[in-house]
Scaffold this active site. Sequence first.
Site, PDB file in Angstrom:
ATOM      1  CG  HIS A   9       8.075   7.361   4.906  1.00  0.00           C
ATOM      2  ND1 HIS A   9       7.743   6.983   3.631  1.00  0.00           N
ATOM      3  CD2 HIS A   9       6.951   7.226   5.642  1.00  0.00           C
ATOM      4  CE1 HIS A   9       6.454   6.634   3.593  1.00  0.00           C
ATOM      5  NE2 HIS A   9       5.944   6.779   4.807  1.00  0.00           N
ATOM      6  NE  ARG A  31      -1.112   2.533   2.822  1.00  0.00           N
ATOM      7  CZ  ARG A  31      -0.530   3.638   3.265  1.00  0.00           C
ATOM      8  NH1 ARG A  31      -0.455   4.709   2.494  1.00  0.00           N
ATOM      9  NH2 ARG A  31       0.015   3.671   4.474  1.00  0.00           N
ATOM     10  CG  ASP A  32       3.195   4.365   2.968  1.00  0.00           C
ATOM     11  OD1 ASP A  32       3.029   5.250   2.104  1.00  0.00           O
ATOM     12  OD2 ASP A  32       3.602   4.622   4.111  1.00  0.00           O
ATOM     13  CG  HIS A  89       4.303   4.796   9.007  1.00  0.00           C
ATOM     14  ND1 HIS A  89       3.533   3.839   8.380  1.00  0.00           N
ATOM     15  CD2 HIS A  89       4.635   5.676   8.032  1.00  0.00           C
ATOM     16  CE1 HIS A  89       3.407   4.134   7.092  1.00  0.00           C
ATOM     17  NE2 HIS A  89       4.079   5.244   6.853  1.00  0.00           N
ATOM     18  CB  CYS A 144       4.176  10.351   0.805  1.00  0.00           C
ATOM     19  SG  CYS A 144       2.561  11.101   1.057  1.00  0.00           S
ATOM     20  CG  ASN A 164       6.877   2.950   4.620  1.00  0.00           C
ATOM     21  OD1 ASN A 164       6.322   2.817   3.534  1.00  0.00           O
ATOM     22  ND2 ASN A 164       6.328   3.588   5.627  1.00  0.00           N
TER      23      ASN A 164
HETATM   24  P1  HMG Z   1     -13.521  14.026  -1.618  1.00  0.00           P
HETATM   25  O1  HMG Z   1     -13.923  14.717  -0.363  1.00  0.00           O
HETATM   26  O2  HMG Z   1     -14.579  13.344  -2.376  1.00  0.00           O
HETATM   27  O3  HMG Z   1     -12.824  15.143  -2.530  1.00  0.00           O
HETATM   28  O4  HMG Z   1     -12.404  12.970  -1.281  1.00  0.00           O
HETATM   29  P2  HMG Z   1     -11.753  15.050  -3.743  1.00  0.00           P
HETATM   30  O5  HMG Z   1     -12.000  16.264  -4.587  1.00  0.00           O
HETATM   31  O6  HMG Z   1     -10.373  14.881  -3.238  1.00  0.00           O
HETATM   32  O7  HMG Z   1     -12.131  13.775  -4.609  1.00  0.00           O
HETATM   33  C1  HMG Z   1     -13.306  13.720  -5.344  1.00  0.00           C
HETATM   34  C2  HMG Z   1     -13.382  12.455  -6.177  1.00  0.00           C
HETATM   35  O8  HMG Z   1     -12.896  11.352  -5.419  1.00  0.00           O
HETATM   36  C3  HMG Z   1     -14.819  12.119  -6.529  1.00  0.00           C
HETATM   37  O9  HMG Z   1     -14.770  11.456  -7.794  1.00  0.00           O
HETATM   38  C4  HMG Z   1     -15.177  11.104  -5.466  1.00  0.00           C
HETATM   39  O10 HMG Z   1     -16.231  10.239  -5.852  1.00  0.00           O
HETATM   40  C5  HMG Z   1     -13.907  10.341  -5.335  1.00  0.00           C
HETATM   41  P3  HMG Z   1     -15.014  12.258  -9.165  1.00  0.00           P
HETATM   42  O11 HMG Z   1     -16.422  12.782  -9.052  1.00  0.00           O
HETATM   43  O12 HMG Z   1     -13.994  13.353  -9.223  1.00  0.00           O
HETATM   44  O13 HMG Z   1     -14.835  11.203 -10.210  1.00  0.00           O
HETATM   45  N1  HMG Z   1     -13.784   9.633  -4.082  1.00  0.00           N
HETATM   46  C6  HMG Z   1     -13.537   8.314  -3.989  1.00  0.00           C
HETATM   47  N2  HMG Z   1     -13.364   7.353  -4.911  1.00  0.00           N
HETATM   48  C7  HMG Z   1     -13.137   6.086  -4.472  1.00  0.00           C
HETATM   49  N3  HMG Z   1     -13.064   5.765  -3.162  1.00  0.00           N
HETATM   50  C8  HMG Z   1     -13.215   6.704  -2.219  1.00  0.00           C
HETATM   51  C9  HMG Z   1     -13.479   8.036  -2.622  1.00  0.00           C
HETATM   52  N4  HMG Z   1     -13.689   9.171  -1.938  1.00  0.00           N
HETATM   53  C10 HMG Z   1     -13.871  10.134  -2.835  1.00  0.00           C
HETATM   54  N5  HMG Z   1     -13.111   6.367  -0.923  1.00  0.00           N
HETATM   55  C11 HMG Z   1     -10.492  12.023  -0.225  1.00  0.00           C
HETATM   56  C12 HMG Z   1     -11.443  13.191  -0.275  1.00  0.00           C
HETATM   57  C13 HMG Z   1      -9.483  12.258   0.887  1.00  0.00           C
HETATM   58  C14 HMG Z   1     -11.276  10.756   0.064  1.00  0.00           C
HETATM   59  C15 HMG Z   1      -9.762  11.887  -1.577  1.00  0.00           C
HETATM   60  O14 HMG Z   1      -9.131  13.099  -1.857  1.00  0.00           O
HETATM   61  C16 HMG Z   1      -8.722  10.803  -1.598  1.00  0.00           C
HETATM   62  O15 HMG Z   1      -9.045   9.633  -1.691  1.00  0.00           O
HETATM   63  N6  HMG Z   1      -7.417  11.194  -1.573  1.00  0.00           N
HETATM   64  C17 HMG Z   1      -6.300  10.270  -1.544  1.00  0.00           C
HETATM   65  C18 HMG Z   1      -5.631  10.299  -0.174  1.00  0.00           C
HETATM   66  C19 HMG Z   1      -4.554   9.220  -0.081  1.00  0.00           C
HETATM   67  O16 HMG Z   1      -4.741   8.076  -0.418  1.00  0.00           O
HETATM   68  N7  HMG Z   1      -3.345   9.609   0.416  1.00  0.00           N
HETATM   69  C20 HMG Z   1      -2.242   8.708   0.575  1.00  0.00           C
HETATM   70  C21 HMG Z   1      -2.442   7.826   1.768  1.00  0.00           C
HETATM   71  S1  HMG Z   1      -2.003   8.615   3.313  1.00  0.00           S
HETATM   72  C22 HMG Z   1      -0.368   8.177   3.564  1.00  0.00           C
HETATM   73  O17 HMG Z   1       0.232   7.599   2.701  1.00  0.00           O
HETATM   74  C23 HMG Z   1       0.300   8.474   4.870  1.00  0.00           C
HETATM   75  C24 HMG Z   1       0.538   7.219   5.701  1.00  0.00           C
HETATM   76  O18 HMG Z   1       1.355   6.309   5.010  1.00  0.00           O
HETATM   77  C25 HMG Z   1       1.213   7.570   7.022  1.00  0.00           C
HETATM   78  C26 HMG Z   1       2.426   8.462   6.859  1.00  0.00           C
HETATM   79  O19 HMG Z   1       3.397   8.098   6.197  1.00  0.00           O
HETATM   80  O20 HMG Z   1       2.361   9.545   7.420  1.00  0.00           O
HETATM   81  C27 HMG Z   1      -0.781   6.530   6.036  1.00  0.00           C
HETATM   82 MG    MG Z   2       3.641   6.432   4.967  1.00  0.00          MG
END
Ligand code: HMG
Ligand code: MG
Length: 298
Positions: free
Chosen positions: A209, A15-16, A207, A240, A249
């Site tokens: 990186h 995933r990450d 966690h 990221c 990571n």
């Molecule tokens: P939102 O509020 O709907 O707004 O989603 P948006 O403008 O960002 O996105 C809109 C579009 O996303 C719409 O589709 C929604 O239907 C769709 P469109 O009409 O444009 O075709 N949508 C989705 N589609 C599928 N599954 C869903 C979903 N939700 C909305 N669940 C949201 C806000 C945050 C959900 C969205 O922006 C998003 O999914 N962003 C991606 C965030 C992400 O994955 N980030 C990386 C992971 S975090 C990380 O890696 C850190 C971590 O490792 C720890 C660390 O290292 O610190 C965990």
């Molecule tokens: Mg991460």
Amino acid sequence: MARPARVTLVEVGPRDGLQNEAVPVSLDIKLALVERLAAAGLPVVEAGSFVSPRRVPQMAGSAELYRRLTRRPGTAYPALVPNLQGLAAALDAGVTEAALFVSASEGFSQRNIACSIADSLARIAPVASEVIAQGVRLRGYVSCVLGCPYDGAVAPEAVADISARLLDLGCDEISLGDTIGIGTADAVRALLDVVAARIPAERIAMHFHDTYGQGVANVLVSLEAGIATFDCSVAGLGGCPFAVGATGNVATEDVLYLLNGLGIETGIDLRSVAETGAWISAQLGRDSASRAGRALLA
Ligand code: HMG
Ligand code: MG
């Protein structure tokens, strides 16, 4: 504090790691990766995320992956879910452990999930309630705990506050993410002094990186603060998408080499992980980022 005798490694490479790889990875390769990691003894393999496919194209096949996954008894396969839409899709695909994510810094919250920290907590509250109602185990991630690419320094107290909120929402475990890999040993110690005063160490995962090569040192410092759960990524995959320049990571192989040297039990076969790391790196057309993995197979 005494180091733990046993440590749980949470493999987040599928995933990450893969969420940030430029080379598209087929579903068959992702499935093989998850299954090989579980077979190597990793007790937890985070296998995908149910997020916007426009924002994170590499995770678009997660539903299909969970449907096709052959699960090993005793292995957990959590998925990252950002909202109710993602949770519904995850449950439908057979996910039985979920992870929510929030940021300790406003700048990263805006870039990663396009809302403030307060709004993100409000958005995940109903997701957490639903997860708990379904009897699904829940993990909470806090990002940017040792610094933010947009806001700079992050106060340990802010991390502790947000972690406590996640516990109140029902998270079983809080994973503290050094998203950009900027932290050094004393900063980790200072962070854990503050956070572990409010949250039991057994409910904290770290966690790291490895952007600045500090991952293994930071794991050691955390072990000495009584932390017994670490996230890591085979071959150091990833980065990221919303933190430019951050690398993957800390590599699973590198952490395992440290833990084996300290005589700490994990139940994981380092050689199998190293072979999987070399294999997935070859699929991506590059060398493994794990020093221990490369050395073992040299
Ligand atoms: P939102 O509020 O709907 O707004 O989603 P948006 O403008 O960002 O996105 C809109 C579009 O996303 C719409 O589709 C929604 O239907 C769709 P469109 O009409 O444009 O075709 N949508 C989705 N589609 C599928 N599954 C869903 C979903 N939700 C909305 N669940 C949201 C806000 C945050 C959900 C969205 O922006 C998003 O999914 N962003 C991606 C965030 C992400 O994955 N980030 C990386 C992971 S975090 C990380 O890696 C850190 C971590 O490792 C720890 C660390 O290292 O610190 C965990
Ligand atoms: Mg991460």
